[in-house]
Every structure is written in structure tokens, then in C-alpha cells.
Design a protein around this motif. Sequence first.
Motif, mmCIF file in Angstrom:
data_model
loop_
_atom_site.group_PDB
_atom_site.id
_atom_site.type_symbol
_atom_site.label_atom_id
_atom_site.label_comp_id
_atom_site.label_asym_id
_atom_site.label_seq_id
_atom_site.Cartn_x
_atom_site.Cartn_y
_atom_site.Cartn_z
ATOM 1 N N SER A 223 0.846 -1.197 0.000
ATOM 2 C CA SER A 223 0.000 0.000 0.000
ATOM 3 C C SER A 223 0.881 1.247 0.000
ATOM 4 C CB SER A 223 -0.897 0.007 1.235
ATOM 5 O OG SER A 223 -0.115 0.168 2.405
ATOM 6 N N PRO A 224 0.320 2.380 -0.388
ATOM 7 C CA PRO A 224 1.104 3.616 -0.350
ATOM 8 C C PRO A 224 1.663 3.933 1.041
ATOM 9 C CG PRO A 224 -0.798 3.934 -1.753
ATOM 10 C CD PRO A 224 -0.972 2.589 -1.070
ATOM 11 N N PRO A 225 0.882 3.785 2.125
ATOM 12 C CA PRO A 225 1.469 4.062 3.449
ATOM 13 C C PRO A 225 2.636 3.112 3.769
ATOM 14 C CG PRO A 225 -0.924 4.082 3.606
ATOM 15 C CD PRO A 225 -0.574 3.557 2.241
ATOM 16 N N ALA A 226 2.504 1.859 3.399
ATOM 17 C CA ALA A 226 3.589 0.903 3.653
ATOM 18 C C ALA A 226 4.823 1.249 2.826
ATOM 19 C CB ALA A 226 3.125 -0.517 3.345
ATOM 20 N N LEU A 227 4.624 1.751 1.617
ATOM 21 C CA LEU A 227 5.749 2.156 0.779
ATOM 22 C C LEU A 227 6.467 3.366 1.387
ATOM 23 C CD1 LEU A 227 7.273 1.543 -1.824
ATOM 24 C CD2 LEU A 227 5.662 3.020 -3.027
ATOM 25 N N ARG A 228 5.710 4.312 1.915
ATOM 26 C CA ARG A 228 6.325 5.463 2.586
ATOM 27 C C ARG A 228 7.134 5.022 3.803
ATOM 28 N NH1 ARG A 228 1.712 7.951 0.679
ATOM 29 N NH2 ARG A 228 0.419 7.445 2.488
ATOM 30 N N ILE A 229 6.610 4.069 4.554
ATOM 31 C CA ILE A 229 7.324 3.553 5.716
ATOM 32 C C ILE A 229 8.619 2.863 5.272
ATOM 33 C CG2 ILE A 229 7.254 1.792 7.540
ATOM 34 C CD1 ILE A 229 4.223 2.512 7.808
ATOM 35 N N ALA A 230 8.556 2.062 4.227
ATOM 36 C CA ALA A 230 9.754 1.380 3.731
ATOM 37 C C ALA A 230 10.802 2.384 3.265
ATOM 38 C CB ALA A 230 9.385 0.422 2.592
ATOM 39 N N ALA A 231 10.375 3.428 2.569
ATOM 40 C CA ALA A 231 11.315 4.452 2.085
ATOM 41 C C ALA A 231 11.954 5.197 3.258
ATOM 42 C CB ALA A 231 10.589 5.422 1.158
ATOM 43 N N THR A 232 11.153 5.502 4.271
ATOM 44 C CA THR A 232 11.679 6.195 5.455
ATOM 45 C C THR A 232 12.673 5.314 6.193
ATOM 46 O OG1 THR A 232 9.681 7.506 5.680
ATOM 47 C CG2 THR A 232 11.039 7.271 7.649
ATOM 48 N N ARG A 233 12.352 4.045 6.333
ATOM 49 C CA ARG A 233 13.265 3.118 7.009
ATOM 50 C C ARG A 233 14.584 2.995 6.252
ATOM 51 N NH1 ARG A 233 9.174 -1.765 8.758
ATOM 52 N NH2 ARG A 233 8.238 -0.665 10.512
ATOM 53 N N LEU A 234 14.507 2.922 4.927
ATOM 54 C CA LEU A 234 15.733 2.835 4.139
ATOM 55 C C LEU A 234 16.564 4.100 4.305
ATOM 56 C CD1 LEU A 234 17.595 1.488 2.083
ATOM 57 C CD2 LEU A 234 16.138 2.457 0.266
ATOM 58 N N ALA A 235 15.928 5.260 4.232
ATOM 59 C CA ALA A 235 16.656 6.528 4.390
ATOM 60 C C ALA A 235 17.301 6.612 5.770
ATOM 61 C CB ALA A 235 15.709 7.706 4.169
ATOM 62 N N ASP A 236 16.564 6.223 6.797
ATOM 63 C CA ASP A 236 17.118 6.238 8.155
ATOM 64 C C ASP A 236 18.299 5.290 8.282
ATOM 65 O OD1 ASP A 236 15.195 8.074 8.866
ATOM 66 O OD2 ASP A 236 13.929 6.624 9.940
ATOM 67 N N TRP A 237 18.187 4.116 7.682
ATOM 68 C CA TRP A 237 19.275 3.140 7.732
ATOM 69 C C TRP A 237 20.514 3.659 6.997
ATOM 70 C CZ3 TRP A 237 21.798 0.058 4.068
ATOM 71 C CH2 TRP A 237 22.610 -0.935 4.601
ATOM 72 N N LEU A 238 20.287 4.291 5.836
ATOM 73 C CA LEU A 238 21.406 4.843 5.071
ATOM 74 C C LEU A 238 22.092 5.978 5.827
ATOM 75 C CD1 LEU A 238 19.901 4.872 1.479
ATOM 76 C CD2 LEU A 238 21.814 3.472 2.284
ATOM 77 N N ASP A 239 21.329 6.726 6.609
ATOM 78 C CA ASP A 239 21.896 7.812 7.416
ATOM 79 C C ASP A 239 22.556 7.307 8.693
ATOM 80 O OD1 ASP A 239 21.210 9.852 5.702
ATOM 81 O OD2 ASP A 239 19.331 10.328 6.732
ATOM 82 N N GLY A 240 22.264 6.080 9.076
ATOM 83 C CA GLY A 240 22.792 5.515 10.321
ATOM 84 C C GLY A 240 23.692 4.322 10.081
ATOM 85 N N PRO A 241 23.240 3.142 10.503
ATOM 86 C CA PRO A 241 24.076 1.941 10.434
ATOM 87 C C PRO A 241 24.534 1.571 9.017
ATOM 88 C CG PRO A 241 22.007 1.466 11.579
ATOM 89 C CD PRO A 241 21.951 2.877 11.104
ATOM 90 N N GLY A 242 23.756 1.908 8.011
ATOM 91 C CA GLY A 242 24.118 1.581 6.637
ATOM 92 C C GLY A 242 24.987 2.627 5.972
#
Length: 60
Positions: free
Chosen positions: A8-27
Amino acid sequence: MFVLSAASPPALRIAATRLADWLDGPGGQVPLRDVAHTLALRRSPAGERLGVVASSRASS
């Protein structure tokens, strides 16, 4: 290109946010080409899709 998919669109936004957060942190030390490769090969097919093109962390 970074590819994401979700049910769903909300789930896609959550996935994108999680990826961005991971790239800014542990990734932050993982090469972007490795992240893009893994996302492309391990993405589960779903109805909502997102593709982001970035050549550096500054542009992502």
C-alpha cells in the motif's frame, strides 16, 4: 537505482523512510551500489513501487 515495493502507499512510505534512516545511520558505510543491488534482487513483488535514482549519498 533503488527499488522498493509494498502492498500500500502508506507501507511504501514507511519502507522508504526506514531505508533513508538506515542509510543515514548503520548503513552509512555500505556502498550504494551494494544497497541498490540487494534491493533489486531481494525485493518482494507488490502493488506499490518506488524507484529512486541517486549517484551519491548527497543526492539520495
